[in-house]
Design an enzyme around this catalytic site. Sequence first.
Site, PDB file in Angstrom:
ATOM      1  CG  ASP A   7      -1.780   1.136   1.390  1.00 24.07           C
ATOM      2  OD1 ASP A   7      -2.280   1.620   0.367  1.00 24.07           O
ATOM      3  OD2 ASP A   7      -2.013   1.569   2.536  1.00 24.07           O
ATOM      4  CG  ASP A   9      -2.482   7.061   0.526  1.00 24.05           C
ATOM      5  OD1 ASP A   9      -1.497   7.501  -0.082  1.00 24.05           O
ATOM      6  OD2 ASP A   9      -3.656   7.200   0.121  1.00 24.05           O
ATOM      7  CG  ASP A 132      -2.910   2.306   6.435  1.00 21.85           C
ATOM      8  OD1 ASP A 132      -2.992   1.942   5.244  1.00 21.85           O
ATOM      9  OD2 ASP A 132      -3.394   3.366   6.850  1.00 21.85           O
TER      10      ASP A 132
END
Lengths: 179, 179
Positions: A7, A9, A132
């Site tokens: 990922d 961000d 996250d």
Amino acid sequence: MARIAIDMDNVMADLTTHYLNYYEAAYGVKVDPATLKGIPEGSGFPEKDAILGFLHSPGFFRTAPVIAGSQEVIKALSEKHEIFIVSAAMEFPLSLAEKLAWLQEHFPFISWRNIVFCGSKTIVDADYMIDDHDKNLRYFKGVPLLFTAPHNALLTDYKRVNTWQEVAAYFALDTVTAI
Amino acid sequence: MARIAIDMDNVMADLTTHYLNYYEAAYGVKVDPATLKGIPEGSGFPEKDAILGFLHSPGFFRTAPVIAGSQEVIKALSEKHEIFIVSAAMEFPLSLAEKLAWLQEHFPFISWRNIVFCGSKTIVDADYMIDDHDKNLRYFKGVPLLFTAPHNALLTDYKRVNTWQEVAAYFALDTVTAI
């Protein structure tokens, strides 16, 4: 060789620091990062809609700081494994070109062939996913690795990695060269 | 309910017609589409680099015509199945925003959650893939469906669908409403 979906961000790009800096610049208020722990991403700031506004601002994604260690460890990972950058960019149309330019600047060793901008990540077929967000990891068929961010501090459902050094250790990388 | 990955270029967007129109406008030469059959995409035009130039031109993807039947049939498919639009957009950075705007104009019923812009399509996990390129279908683990385009005219390795009406019949859609 495994396929690892990574990922952007809060995993490669330090959006938490970016939110705090943008907020201070816009509203003159220094928010204590400790107050963001365990609450949804974007909440915890006095002005409720501020973060959503930043996410739709030209230049926001392009100027995000890089999370410490991500460049070195992803480079080392990419030499032993097949890595794909998988970002839920479709919700913020401005972010598409900005994220691609950001990757080209900070991660020039990653080919366009290995970049995926999507909405839902349920379509991703990989052996590992470093992310996250619970919503992205929950339906993943491979091994989920939760990268620590303030909003996921209370989540206990996944193997957690707190730093890129921990990711390097998890994948038993013994040579990580500084970039 | 199946998950169906649908390519954009030459499947939803009529790039062949678009190449021919752009070529005539730029060079004043009307190329016979029959001469493009069975040769690599982009070749068959007197000026060798013309098509690559068009692909990198602002506005090219934004103004592509829609392939007949794609709107009606994809809408009907989306009511019975999980559809994902999967486009290899990463090679042409300008195309990212243009393709998203094109989808929003011509396929407004498709959510951003179901759009994927990628490089390699090897990462796509779906039951069916409708695509015009051997390179995308070859490593796909689900059922590949080859959508006919001039460049793939000689390929015999896949179940072929020549039109969106044939796609509707393949998925046994009995009600396809005109858009």
